[in-house]
Scaffold this motif. Structure first.
Motif: not given
Ligand code: HEM
Length: 413
Positions: A261-263, A268-269, A274-277, A337-342
């Protein structure tokens, strides 16, 4: 807002209300800032929402007992059989304190460490590929029925040594066991649920009996062997099988669905993954923080304690809201905020709990969620929701929170 709320009723929080289930974070933020310890008449418990308080409770297992009292059950109707199929009073690790907790956990601990559970990775990936292949061409694909539900049921059934074709049946049993029964449920609702719980108990008892006659290497077989060595009694074997089936299903289903749901709503997330597996592992940790699937757990206080000047008496219950702690701005920058690079590494979320009761199945849940997300990201060029976000229906469960139906499709330009 005037005086600080003194109860969850003051802020209009009703745990059976569909709107509260769909959007709980505004309640958490309000409580965290204005009433970090508050009474809930509905839950007959004190509610704690700040990270520091939640951690304190989880880390002090002597003051905060995991043994559940009837008082602590939300929505318990009279005449309703306990969701636990073993005889009343039988401990399982989730609801036990030391030394029982250690004894019950040790039997299964090795089976869930990364090196052992990692052997299931290729099987898990195969299940995902099989369920997801070709679905991007459809007008609409329901992630819940498609992969998020069948994946954990199939895997835990295979681990236990139960035919996974029984998946649909399991789902009915497990829903009956974990969905709270609303206070307005009829006698027929109660009877129907009790019948399912009895069926579930009889089915599991038969599978255990089979292994007494013919030992096996699967998890049920290992529990039966531990019984033979005097580490568990007969009722505890049933209780452990029951716990594994319940703890690992809806939780993982909801984590996968909440992540999708978030994706779907934050393209952009999705593009970033996809760009950074290589970000998939931190992304799974971030999903556990941002929209984890277990909202809270609870404990019984064994001696008087104080939170923010409020005394909680021995025998009273506290609910610790993991999902709120995971968005506490005192600990996480930009928590909504959803941040994969916290910047903080590792991610300090407590979506799997903490300390002695930390989730036994956490490595399995991570492998399953990663595999499901990878399969969907690979199948679709760019997925979006096939219905408006506000129309997503949630399961009627405030604690194990997640969509009942989540249709996605290839993004329309
Ligand atoms: C995303 C998926 C999952 C989430 C968010 C989750 C969350 C949790 C949490 C928060 C606890 C601690 C409860 C407490 O302290 O009172 C817990 C305990 C537990 N979980 Fe999970 N869980 C997940 C998946 C699984 C899976 C796949 C399994 C097993 C197959 C599992 C088995 C258990 C067991 C046995 C416990 C009790 C551990 C103990 O008391 O020592 N869980 N889980």
């Amino acid at each position: 807002m005037g005086a600080a709320p003194t109860s969850t009723e003051d802020i209009g929080l009703d745990m059976f209300d569909a709107e509260a289930i769909a959007r709980p974070h505004r309640f958490y933020a309000l409580l965290r800032e204005q009433a970090p310890v508050v009474w809930s008449e509905q839950a007959r418990s004190w509610i704690l929402t700040r990270y520091e308080d939640v951690k304190r409770v989880l880390r002090d297992h002597e003051t905060f007992s995991s043994v559940r009292s009837e008082e602590r059950r939300i929505g318990r109707k009279s005449g309703l059989l306990p969701e636990q199929v073993a005889p009343p009073g039988t401990p399982n690790m989730l609801g036990a304190d030391r030394p029982d907790h250690t004894r019950l956990r040790v039997v299964l601990r090795q089976d869930f460490i990364p090196s052992r559970i990692g052997r299931w990775q290729s099987r898990i990936e195969a299940v995902c590929d099989q369920t997801v292949r070709g679905v991007a061409g459809r007008d609409s694909y329901d992630v819940v029925k498609g992969v998020a539900e069948p994946l954990p049921v199939t895997v835990i059934a295979e681990l236990l040594g139960i035919p996974s074709e029984l998946g649909v049946q399991f789902k009915r049993w497990s829903d009956a066991a974990i969905e709270p029964v609303a206070p307005n449920a009829t006698d027929d609702d109660v009877r129907a649920r009790n019948a399912l719980i009895t069926e579930f108990r009889d089915y599991l008892t038969d599978r255990i009996e089979e292994r007494r006659v013919a030992p096996t290497e699967d998890l049920i077989g290992r529990l039966v062997a531990a019984e033979g060595e005097g580490e568990l009694n007969q009722a505890e074997v049933l209780s452990a099988v029951n716990l594994l089936l319940l703890a690992g299903n809806e939780t993982t289903t909801n984590l996968i669905s909440n992540a999708v749901l978030a994706l779907a709503t934050q393209p952009e997330k999705q593009a970033q993954l996809r760009e950074r597996p290589d970000l998939i592992d931190p992304a799974v940790e971030e999903f556990l923080r941002y929209d984890g699937s277990v909202q809270y757990t609870s404990r019984t206080v064994t001696k008087p304690v104080s939170f923010h000047g409020q005394t909680v008496a021995a025998g009273e219950a506290v609910i610790v809201v993991l999902a709120s702690a995971n968005r506490d701005p005192r600990v996480f920058e930009r928590p909504d905020e959803l941040d994969f690079e916290r910047p903080r590494s590792p991610n300090k979320h407590i979506g799997f709990g903490d300390w002695i009761h930390i989730c036994l199945g956490q490595f399995l849940a991570r492998i399953e969620t990663r595999a499901a997300l990878r399969a969907l990201l690979g199948e679709f060029d760019d997925f979006e929701l096939a219905i408006p976000e506000d129309d997503i229906p949630y399961r009627p469960n405030f604690n194990l929170r997640g969509p009942r139906y989540l249709p996605i499709r290839e993004r329309q330009v």
